[in-house]
Each structure stands twice: as structure tokens, then as C-alpha cells.
Design a protein around this motif. Structure first.
Motif, mmCIF file in Angstrom:
data_model
loop_
_atom_site.group_PDB
_atom_site.id
_atom_site.type_symbol
_atom_site.label_atom_id
_atom_site.label_comp_id
_atom_site.label_asym_id
_atom_site.label_seq_id
_atom_site.Cartn_x
_atom_site.Cartn_y
_atom_site.Cartn_z
ATOM 1 N N TYR A 225 -0.359 -6.116 -7.781
ATOM 2 C CA TYR A 225 -1.694 -5.672 -7.183
ATOM 3 C C TYR A 225 -2.881 -6.033 -7.490
ATOM 4 O O TYR A 225 -3.189 -6.851 -8.664
ATOM 5 C CB TYR A 225 -1.559 -4.149 -7.395
ATOM 6 N N HIS A 226 -4.106 -5.904 -6.506
ATOM 7 C CA HIS A 226 -5.242 -6.210 -7.022
ATOM 8 C C HIS A 226 -5.707 -5.647 -8.314
ATOM 9 O O HIS A 226 -5.403 -4.389 -8.444
ATOM 10 C CB HIS A 226 -6.290 -5.954 -5.872
ATOM 11 N N GLY A 227 -6.218 -6.386 -9.012
ATOM 12 C CA GLY A 227 -6.824 -5.810 -10.435
ATOM 13 C C GLY A 227 -5.999 -6.066 -11.599
ATOM 14 O O GLY A 227 -6.295 -5.773 -12.541
ATOM 15 N N ASP A 228 -4.525 -6.372 -11.165
ATOM 16 C CA ASP A 228 -3.712 -6.930 -12.293
ATOM 17 C C ASP A 228 -3.964 -7.884 -12.989
ATOM 18 O O ASP A 228 -4.598 -9.056 -12.359
ATOM 19 C CB ASP A 228 -2.310 -7.031 -11.676
ATOM 20 N N THR B 47 -3.776 -20.237 3.746
ATOM 21 C CA THR B 47 -2.419 -20.704 4.028
ATOM 22 C C THR B 47 -1.939 -19.988 5.340
ATOM 23 O O THR B 47 -0.845 -20.300 5.627
ATOM 24 C CB THR B 47 -1.502 -20.061 2.906
ATOM 25 N N MET B 48 -2.988 -19.383 5.956
ATOM 26 C CA MET B 48 -2.454 -18.578 7.360
ATOM 27 C C MET B 48 -1.378 -17.534 7.292
ATOM 28 O O MET B 48 -0.499 -17.424 8.252
ATOM 29 C CB MET B 48 -2.332 -20.021 8.207
ATOM 30 N N ASN B 49 -1.348 -16.980 6.129
ATOM 31 C CA ASN B 49 -0.135 -15.995 5.828
ATOM 32 C C ASN B 49 -1.083 -14.704 6.254
ATOM 33 O O ASN B 49 -1.690 -14.255 5.380
ATOM 34 C CB ASN B 49 0.215 -16.242 4.323
ATOM 35 N N GLN B 50 -0.592 -13.934 7.408
ATOM 36 C CA GLN B 50 -1.215 -12.651 7.607
ATOM 37 C C GLN B 50 -0.360 -11.650 7.547
ATOM 38 O O GLN B 50 -0.621 -10.665 8.212
ATOM 39 C CB GLN B 50 -1.913 -12.961 8.963
ATOM 40 N N GLN B 51 0.541 -11.860 6.806
ATOM 41 C CA GLN B 51 1.520 -10.629 6.412
ATOM 42 C C GLN B 51 0.833 -9.424 6.237
ATOM 43 O O GLN B 51 -0.097 -9.333 5.116
ATOM 44 C CB GLN B 51 2.505 -11.009 5.106
ATOM 45 N N ASP C 12 -3.166 -5.353 4.871
ATOM 46 C CA ASP C 12 -3.555 -4.149 5.712
ATOM 47 C C ASP C 12 -3.264 -3.138 4.824
ATOM 48 O O ASP C 12 -1.979 -2.662 4.637
ATOM 49 C CB ASP C 12 -2.592 -4.255 7.058
ATOM 50 N N ALA C 13 -4.263 -2.500 4.215
ATOM 51 C CA ALA C 13 -4.170 -1.365 3.395
ATOM 52 C C ALA C 13 -3.448 -0.108 3.887
ATOM 53 O O ALA C 13 -2.569 0.556 3.387
ATOM 54 C CB ALA C 13 -5.388 -0.700 2.899
ATOM 55 N N ALA D 121 2.286 2.894 3.412
ATOM 56 C CA ALA D 121 3.243 3.256 4.032
ATOM 57 C C ALA D 121 4.784 2.548 3.652
ATOM 58 O O ALA D 121 5.878 3.030 4.190
ATOM 59 C CB ALA D 121 3.255 3.285 5.670
ATOM 60 N N THR D 122 4.604 1.606 2.754
ATOM 61 C CA THR D 122 5.642 0.858 2.292
ATOM 62 C C THR D 122 6.209 1.408 1.036
ATOM 63 O O THR D 122 5.438 2.127 0.440
ATOM 64 C CB THR D 122 5.523 -0.527 2.075
ATOM 65 N N GLN D 123 7.478 0.897 0.432
ATOM 66 C CA GLN D 123 7.699 1.342 -0.857
ATOM 67 C C GLN D 123 6.862 0.960 -2.052
ATOM 68 O O GLN D 123 6.844 1.507 -2.871
ATOM 69 C CB GLN D 123 9.333 0.892 -1.141
ATOM 70 N N PHE D 124 5.813 0.034 -1.743
ATOM 71 C CA PHE D 124 4.950 -0.240 -2.883
ATOM 72 C C PHE D 124 3.814 0.573 -2.834
ATOM 73 O O PHE D 124 2.738 0.309 -3.682
ATOM 74 C CB PHE D 124 4.629 -1.879 -2.583
ATOM 75 N N ASP D 125 3.588 1.274 -1.767
ATOM 76 C CA ASP D 125 2.411 2.209 -1.837
ATOM 77 C C ASP D 125 0.914 1.502 -1.951
ATOM 78 O O ASP D 125 0.069 2.007 -2.504
ATOM 79 C CB ASP D 125 2.449 3.214 -2.831
ATOM 80 N N GLY D 126 1.136 0.662 -1.392
ATOM 81 C CA GLY D 126 -0.390 -0.415 -1.475
ATOM 82 C C GLY D 126 -0.248 -1.799 -1.293
ATOM 83 O O GLY D 126 1.000 -2.330 -1.274
#
Length: 154
Positions: A96-99, A35-39, A44-45, A50-55
Motif C-alpha cells: 500500500y501507499h506508505g509501505d 505504463t498506461m496501466n489504469q487498473q 481509484d480509492a 470496496a475490494t478485499q484489499f480495502d484500499g
């Protein structure tokens, strides 16, 4: 064909979809690439930590698309004319990955088309994270589909 014809939907019924899916890093990466979404929050780990989501978060549109796919066998597989709309989309909790997610659909409205040959069915779709003991809601939306009627299926 496993889907339901218009007549088989009952307003107020909740359909518990048995199929579940554990979302991998590869799933998320591939969806973002296609989808060309490079957010960076998705990819980017270092940035995401460094965000409120911690991952890194799974792309919300992937979660929604996967939810639709998990509902198809029990709702509109082979009996749909078209999806008409997706409305009131919410992402109240992160994925998150693994959910692992599960999905349920509640039929909220149905009516025949003006020519009486097909029907319009609206379902409220809810997506839950099952690997969390609280099973938080991670996505919700309304899906409206144009459905075949049994009498007019050819």
C-alpha cells in the motif's frame, strides 16, 4: 561502479541490500501513468475500498521494478552485460501507499557462458514490507543476468 564481477558471486550467499524505499502515492500514480496501466485497484480509492484489499494497492510491477533497482548497486552496477530473464514472479501480500520495502538477493546458480568469456548468474530476489512487524514477503522472483568476468572486463 559498485557491482560484482561473475567471479565475485557465490552460490548460496544472501546479499542484504541496505537501501530501502517508502512507496508514495505519487510513485504508484506515476508508474501507472508511464505504463498506461489504469487498473482502478491501483488508482481509484472508491473502487479499491470496496475490494478485499480495502484500499488502493501499489502496482505489483512497480514493486518488482523498484526491487530490481534497489539490488543493482550491490550486484550488477557496471558489471552487467544484460538481464536475461525474470522468472517465477509472485506477489503473496499487498503493498500500500506508505509501505517501506527492503530487498535481499540469494545467489542460486552461476555458470560460465560456452565461450568462457562471461558468466550467467541467477539470484532469487525477495521483497519484504518492513513497516509491518511481521515483515511479510510482498514479492519474490528469480533474476538471471549475463555478467562480465573480471579477466574480460574492458
Amino acid at each position: 561502479m559498485t557491482g560484482r564481477y561473475y567471479e565475485e558471486f557465490e552460490v548460496g550467499e544472501t546479499i542484504e541490500h541496505e537501501k530501502r524505499r517508502t512507496i508514495s502515492e505519487r510513485d504508484n500514480q506515476q508508474f501507472c501513468d508511464m505504463t498506461m496501466n489504469q487498473q482502478p485497484l491501483h488508482l481509484d480509492a472508491e473502487f479499491a475500498s470496496a475490494t478485499q484489499f480495502d484500499g488502493r494497492l501499489v502496482n505489483g510491477l512497480y514493486t518488482m521494478s523498484l526491487a530490481v533497482g534497489l539490488t543493482i548497486p550491490d550486484t550488477t552496477d557496471g558489471t552487467i552485460v544484460a538481464n536475461l530473464s525474470y522468472d517465477n514472479v509472485e506477489h503473496p501480500n499487498p503493498v500500500y501507499h506508505g509501505d517501506t520495502i527492503r530487498v535481499q538477493s540469494t545467489v542460486t546458480d552461476k555458470h560460465e557462458t560456452s565461450d568462457g568469456e562471461r558468466g550467467i548468474v541467477t539470484m532469487h530476489v525477495e521483497v519484504f514490507k518492513v513497516n509491518d512487524p511481521e515483515e511479510p514477503l510482498v514479492c519474490a522472483f528469480d533474476r538471471t543476468a549475463l555478467s562480465l568476468k573480471r579477466d574480460h572486463a574492458d
